[in-house]
Design a protein around this motif. Structure first.
Motif, PDB file in Angstrom:
ATOM      1  N   GLY A 190       0.829  -1.202   0.000  1.00 20.94           N
ATOM      2  CA  GLY A 190       0.000   0.000   0.000  1.00 20.94           C
ATOM      3  C   GLY A 190       0.864   1.253   0.000  1.00 20.94           C
ATOM      4  O   GLY A 190       0.651   2.175  -0.801  1.00 20.94           O
TER       5      GLY A 190
ATOM      6  N   GLY B  60      -3.500  -5.789  -2.771  1.00 24.05           N
ATOM      7  CA  GLY B  60      -4.117  -4.992  -3.835  1.00 24.05           C
ATOM      8  C   GLY B  60      -5.036  -3.932  -3.264  1.00 24.05           C
ATOM      9  O   GLY B  60      -5.024  -2.772  -3.693  1.00 24.05           O
ATOM     10  N   CYS B  61      -5.820  -4.316  -2.268  1.00 25.43           N
ATOM     11  CA  CYS B  61      -6.760  -3.386  -1.670  1.00 25.43           C
ATOM     12  C   CYS B  61      -6.017  -2.278  -0.919  1.00 25.43           C
ATOM     13  O   CYS B  61      -6.380  -1.097  -1.014  1.00 25.43           O
ATOM     14  CB  CYS B  61      -7.675  -4.163  -0.741  1.00 25.43           C
ATOM     15  SG  CYS B  61      -9.170  -3.293  -0.372  1.00 25.43           S
TER      16      CYS B  61
ATOM     17  N   ALA C  57      -4.634   0.120  -3.453  1.00 20.88           N
ATOM     18  CA  ALA C  57      -5.688   0.968  -4.019  1.00 20.88           C
ATOM     19  C   ALA C  57      -6.100   2.057  -3.026  1.00 20.88           C
ATOM     20  O   ALA C  57      -6.238   3.230  -3.398  1.00 20.88           O
ATOM     21  CB  ALA C  57      -6.893   0.111  -4.406  1.00 20.88           C
TER      22      ALA C  57
ATOM     23  N   ARG D 214      -3.310   4.708  -2.771  1.00 26.85           N
ATOM     24  CA  ARG D 214      -3.250   5.511  -3.998  1.00 26.85           C
ATOM     25  C   ARG D 214      -4.408   6.518  -4.069  1.00 26.85           C
ATOM     26  O   ARG D 214      -4.236   7.675  -4.417  1.00 26.85           O
ATOM     27  CB  ARG D 214      -3.329   4.595  -5.235  1.00 26.85           C
ATOM     28  CG  ARG D 214      -1.985   4.249  -5.823  1.00 26.85           C
ATOM     29  CD  ARG D 214      -1.488   5.367  -6.760  1.00 26.85           C
ATOM     30  NE  ARG D 214      -0.046   5.295  -6.961  1.00 26.85           N
ATOM     31  CZ  ARG D 214       0.553   4.690  -7.985  1.00 26.85           C
ATOM     32  NH1 ARG D 214      -0.166   4.102  -8.913  1.00 26.85           N
ATOM     33  NH2 ARG D 214       1.859   4.695  -8.091  1.00 26.85           N
ATOM     34  N   LEU D 215      -5.603   6.040  -3.727  1.00 28.71           N
ATOM     35  CA  LEU D 215      -6.800   6.892  -3.777  1.00 28.71           C
ATOM     36  C   LEU D 215      -6.660   8.100  -2.855  1.00 28.71           C
ATOM     37  O   LEU D 215      -7.002   9.226  -3.234  1.00 28.71           O
ATOM     38  CB  LEU D 215      -8.032   6.081  -3.347  1.00 28.71           C
ATOM     39  CG  LEU D 215      -8.783   5.362  -4.449  1.00 28.71           C
ATOM     40  CD1 LEU D 215      -9.901   4.523  -3.850  1.00 28.71           C
ATOM     41  CD2 LEU D 215      -9.339   6.385  -5.450  1.00 28.71           C
TER      42      LEU D 215
END
Lengths: 240, 240
Positions: free
Chosen positions: A43, A229-230, A233, A236-237
Motif C-alpha cells: 500500500g 491490492g486493496c 488501491a 493511492r486513492l
C-alpha cells in the motif's frame, strides 16, 4: 486464520498433538506476519515518493512490532483466560454435584438418553458413573460443558511461538524494500517472494488440516494478493 | 485474541450460542482493529515530520484495508476448511463402520470404559448404540474425534462480522490524526480514546468469557499500550 481448533484430544493422540500445537501456532503467526506487513508495504509503495522510501520499512517494522505483541500477548491472555474459565467451571460443577446431585444425575442420564440408549442401560450407567465424584465431575466438564483441561504451560509457549512466527513472517515481505530506491521496484520483488511463501505455507497448512493442498495453497495466496491490492488501491486513492 | 473457542454446543443452548458467535466475531475483529492500527499510527507519529502527517493515515487506512481482508477472508476460509474437514471425516467414519465394524465397536466400548462403567453396562451400551448406523457415526464424530457439525452459513457471516468489526475498530484510533497537524498531538488524543475503548471492550469481553471483568479490561488495555509503545520505540530508533 484465527479459528483453527486448538482443543487437545486425550489418550494416545496426546503426544502427536503437542507437535501439532506448535505447528498451529507457527501457522497462525506466519500467515498473519506474511500477509499484513506485505499488504501494508505494498500500500505504501504506491503512495510514498522515492525520497521517503525509508517510511515503508519504518511503517513495516512498526507494524511487525505492534502485530507480534498484539498476537503473542493476545494468545497468551487467551490461554490464561481459558484456564481461569476452566477452573471456575470446575469449582461450580463440584459445588453442584454436592448441592443438587439429583439434578446433575438427571443431566448425566440425558446425555446417555441422547446417545439412544434404553432407559434401563441409562439408569445403570448413571448409577455407576456417579459413584466416583471425581469421575462424575470430569464427565460433566467434558461432555456437558465441552471443556478439556487446558495445559497451564501452553499459554506462555504459545505466546512466544505466535509472536516469533509473526516477526519472521513479517520480515520476509519487508526485506526487498531495504535494497531498492524505488517503492514500486520493491513491491515487485516483495510480491514475488511473498506470494511464493504464501503458496508453500498454504500448502503445508492445508496438509495439516487435511484439505486439498493445492487448492488450499491457492486460497492462502489469493488472500494475500487481495489484501495487498486493496491496501495499494486505498493508499493511492487517498494520496491522489 | 485468536484462540477464542467457537465450538458449538448442542441442544437447548444452541440459540444462545448463535448470538454469542456474533459477539465472538465482533470481539475478535474489534480487538485487533483497535490495537494494531492504533499501534502503527503511534509508531509513525514519532517518526514522521509535520509535513508528512498524512502518511500516518495513509498507512493506517492501508493497514485497515489489509487487516480487515486478511482477517475476514481468513475467517471465511477457516470456516470453509472446518466444513471440508468435517465432511471428509464423516465419509471416512461411514466407511469404517461398514468395513471394520468390530474395530469401531471396540472404540465405542473404550469410550464407555473410559467413563468408568462396568464391563456389563459397556457391552449393553455398545450393543444398543451400534444398532442405528447414523447415530453410531454421529457418536464417533462427536466423541471419538471431538468434531461438531459446522454451520455452512456461518463461514460467510463470520467473515463479514470480523472484517467489518476490524474496520470500525481501526477507524477509532486513526480518527484523531485527521484533525491535528502534529503527530504527537494526534498520538495523545488517539491514545486517550483508544485506551478507553480497549478498557470498555476488555470489560465486556471478560464478562462474555466469565473472567473478572476489571482484571480483563486492564489486561486488554495493557496489550494495546505495550504494542503502541513498542511500535513507537522501533520507529524512533530506525528514524534517528
Amino acid at each position: 486464520m484465527h479459528q483453527i481448533d486448538t482443543s487437545i484430544p486425550h489418550g494416545h493422540t496426546e503426544q502427536h498433538m503437542r507437535s501439532s500445537e506448535i505447528l498451529t501456532d507457527i501457522v497462525i503467526g506466519m500467515s498473519d506476519g506474511l500477509t499484513v506487513p506485505f499488504a501494508l508495504a505494498a500500500g505504501l509503495s504506491g503512495a510514498v515518493s522515492e525520497a521517503h522510501i525509508n517510511l515503508i520499512w519504518i511503517a513495516g517494522l512498526a507494524e511487525i512490532a505492534a502485530g507480534s505483541i498484539a498476537m503473542g500477548l493476545g494468545g497468551y491472555l487467551a490461554g490464561k483466560t481459558e484456564i481461569d474459565h476452566y477452573n471456575s467451571e470446575l469449582k461450580r460443577e463440584y459445588d453442584e454435584v454436592e448441592r443438587v446431585p439429583d439434578r446433575e444425575k438427571e443431566e448425566v442420564r440425558e446425555f446417555f438418553s441422547g446417545l439412544g440408549l434404553s432407559r434401563e442401560v441409562q439408569d445403570q450407567a448413571v448409577d455407576e458413573m456417579t459413584r466416583d465424584k471425581e469421575k462424575w465431575v470430569d464427565f460433566m466438564m467434558k461432555y456437558e460443558l465441552g471443556l478439556d483441561k487446558p495445559d497451564p504451560r501452553r499459554a506462555r509457549k504459545s505466546a512466544f511461538n505466535i509472536g516469533f512466527s509473526y516477526v519472521v513472517g513479517g520480515l520476509i515481505p519487508l526485506s526487498p524494500y531495504f535494497f531498492v530506491s524505488d517503492g514500486i521496484a520493491g513491491l515487485r520483488i516483495s510480491a514475488a517472494i511473498t506470494l511464493c511463501c504464501l503458496f508453500v505455507f498454504g500448502y503445508f497448512k492445508s496438509k495439516l488440516t487435511g484439505v486439498n493442498p493445492i487448492a488450499g495453497a491457492i486460497r492462502v495466496m489469493v488472500i494475500g494478493a487481495l489484501a495487498a491490492g486493496c491496501a495499494f488501491a486505498v493508499a493511492r486513492l487517498i494520496q491522489s
